[in-house]
Design a protein around this motif. Structure first.
Motif, mmCIF file in Angstrom:
data_model
loop_
_atom_site.group_PDB
_atom_site.id
_atom_site.type_symbol
_atom_site.label_atom_id
_atom_site.label_comp_id
_atom_site.label_asym_id
_atom_site.label_seq_id
_atom_site.Cartn_x
_atom_site.Cartn_y
_atom_site.Cartn_z
ATOM 1 N N ALA A 121 26.422 -1.668 2.165
ATOM 2 C CA ALA A 121 26.824 -0.411 2.804
ATOM 3 C C ALA A 121 25.635 0.521 2.985
ATOM 4 O O ALA A 121 25.486 1.168 4.034
ATOM 5 N N LEU A 122 24.759 0.591 1.971
ATOM 6 C CA LEU A 122 23.588 1.445 2.078
ATOM 7 C C LEU A 122 22.603 0.890 3.097
ATOM 8 O O LEU A 122 21.978 1.642 3.858
ATOM 9 N N ASP A 131 23.372 -0.855 5.721
ATOM 10 C CA ASP A 131 23.936 -0.549 7.036
ATOM 11 C C ASP A 131 23.653 0.895 7.431
ATOM 12 O O ASP A 131 23.344 1.185 8.594
ATOM 13 N N ASP A 132 23.746 1.821 6.481
ATOM 14 C CA ASP A 132 23.462 3.229 6.772
ATOM 15 C C ASP A 132 22.015 3.414 7.216
ATOM 16 O O ASP A 132 21.730 4.169 8.156
ATOM 17 N N ARG A 154 21.576 2.074 10.708
ATOM 18 C CA ARG A 154 22.270 2.939 11.666
ATOM 19 C C ARG A 154 21.421 4.164 12.001
ATOM 20 O O ARG A 154 21.295 4.548 13.178
ATOM 21 N N ILE A 155 20.829 4.780 10.992
ATOM 22 C CA ILE A 155 19.998 5.965 11.224
ATOM 23 C C ILE A 155 18.754 5.601 12.029
ATOM 24 O O ILE A 155 18.389 6.296 12.989
ATOM 25 N N ARG A 201 18.181 12.462 6.060
ATOM 26 C CA ARG A 201 19.322 11.575 5.822
ATOM 27 C C ARG A 201 18.877 10.253 5.206
ATOM 28 O O ARG A 201 19.540 9.716 4.307
ATOM 29 N N VAL A 227 19.934 8.460 1.496
ATOM 30 C CA VAL A 227 20.411 7.083 1.375
ATOM 31 C C VAL A 227 19.517 6.282 0.424
ATOM 32 O O VAL A 227 20.006 5.527 -0.424
ATOM 33 N N ARG A 269 20.272 4.424 -3.043
ATOM 34 C CA ARG A 269 19.864 3.027 -3.275
ATOM 35 C C ARG A 269 19.248 2.882 -4.657
ATOM 36 O O ARG A 269 19.514 1.921 -5.385
#
Length: 380
Positions: free
Chosen positions: A4-5, A7-8, A11-12, A124, A128, A132
């Motif tokens: 999930a991290l 992917d974040d 995405r950014i 951001r 994240v 992590r």
């Protein structure tokens, strides 16, 4: 990094690249690739090699280190380097709470750039990456237990394998140890030391553990980076040389002995093993006794003085360089009481505490005695 991290992060990075219309890459502090956008026709040989190898070459890492990118407060224009196949680019530091967590790279083709948009992405990404660090798989209780075992010399080969599996140990790191003197406030000085060093990007990872009565900071530093600097902190802390993790027991001994030296021979702060000079050799032999008739009587006095008054009085007197006012204030006694105690010590031992040679010798005896009765003795 948890999916999930991860992917974040992607995405950014991808959103920023699409919005700006230029390639974007994110590296960790050791210049290993964390995420990269698609190409926009601006890729260079360096970028292609980084994507394929998932990180920069040793030559590139060394070149970037000389630019001190990690210490930058804002974006840095990085010039091209033909030997590395690198075109000009911009580097934005990624931080969270002042801790350097990575670098965001954008190709610099001369077009105007929305700096606010990039800085917002860095903020951001910093959040994240900080998450992590908290949830990225490091088993902190296990690592702490392994470090204590390594200091104690328990099955070191197996322990090192487990630490490598936890990624606390790798080929790109060396280690330094700090130890707080047992009377210096426990973990607090070490937490402050680690925090300040991390803010200055001198420490990439650290743990604070308990070994016997000592609070111990084990800090990882970059092998290819400059020599780490550690600021002064409240309390009394000993600092080892920088060394290999296989030598953690030796680094612990250096730091602990430096902490004892700082407690007895200075007014506290950070005492570095490498600054002790000839005193280091004496400390190595401090499980033995320093014998002259007067010093032997002084050692006997220390052994029979169950309340510890004589040793505490002389230690404070020496720590304040013979200043009776400051010594009396520390011991919370009247100066007349202090003079009486000192006279009793001189009468029972034959020492002259106004003589510089006797004072130096007594100071070393007190230092050696503290080391012998501490939990450090089995490590020497």
């Amino acid at each position: 990094m948890r999916k999930a991290l991860l992917d974040d992060v992607h995405r950014i990075v991808d959103h920023l690249a699409e919005t700006l219309g230029r390639s974007v890459m994110l590296d960790d502090p050791d210049l290993a690739l964390l995420a990269g956008s698609r190409h926009f026709g601006d890729e260079d040989p360096y970028r292609v090699s980084v994507v394929l190898a998932r990180g920069a070459s040793a030559e590139a890492v060394e070149w970037f280190r000389r630019l001190d990118l990690a210490g930058a407060e804002g974006p840095v224009h990085v010039p091209g380097n033909e030997a590395l196949g690198l075109r000009p680019r911009l580097c934005y530091p990624v931080r969270c709470n002042g801790v350097h967590l990575g670098a965001l790279w954008l190709m610099d083709d001369g077009r105007p750039l929305d700096g606010d948009l990039v800085r917002d992405a860095c903020v951001r990404l910093g959040r994240v990456l900080a998450e992590r660090g908290r949830a990225g798989g490091l088993d902190e209780p296990l690592v702490d237990a392994l470090l204590v075992q390594l200091v104690r010399g328990v099955d070191p080969d197996h322990v090192l394998d487990l630490l490598r599996a936890e990624r606390f140990v790798d080929a790109g790191r060396r280690h330094v140890v700090a130890v707080a003197h047992p009377g210096a406030g426990g973990r607090s000085p070490l937490e402050e030391l680690a925090h300040r060093a991390a803010r200055a990007d001198h420490v990439v990872d650290h743990r604070i553990v308990a070994v016997e009565e000592f609070a111990v900071l084990v800090a990882a530093v970059r092998r290819s980076g400059p020599a780490p600097e550690f600021p002064e902190v409240p309390g009394t802390v000993g600092l080892s040389d920088v060394g290999e993790v296989e030598d953690l027991r030796e680094l612990f001994v250096q730091a602990a002995l430096a902490a004892f030296a700082g407690h007895h021979l200075s007014s506290g702060g950070v005492t570095r093993w490498g600054d002790l000079g000839p005193l280091a050799a004496f400390l190595r032999a401090s499980t033995g006794s320093v014998r002259t008739p007067a010093l032997a009587r002084f050692e006997e006095l220390l052994e029979t003085d169950r309340a510890g008054t004589a040793g505490a009085t002389v230690a404070a007197y020496l720590r304040h360089a013979g200043d009776t006012t400051a010594t009396a204030a520390e011991l919370v006694v009247h100066r007349t009481t202090l003079r009486y105690r000192l006279e009793q010590v001189e009468a029972r031992t034959g020492l002259d505490l106004s003589d510089g040679r006797d004072r130096s010798a007594v100071q070393l005896v007190l230092l050696a005695r503290d080391v012998r009765v501490s939990g450090l003795a089995p490590f020497l």
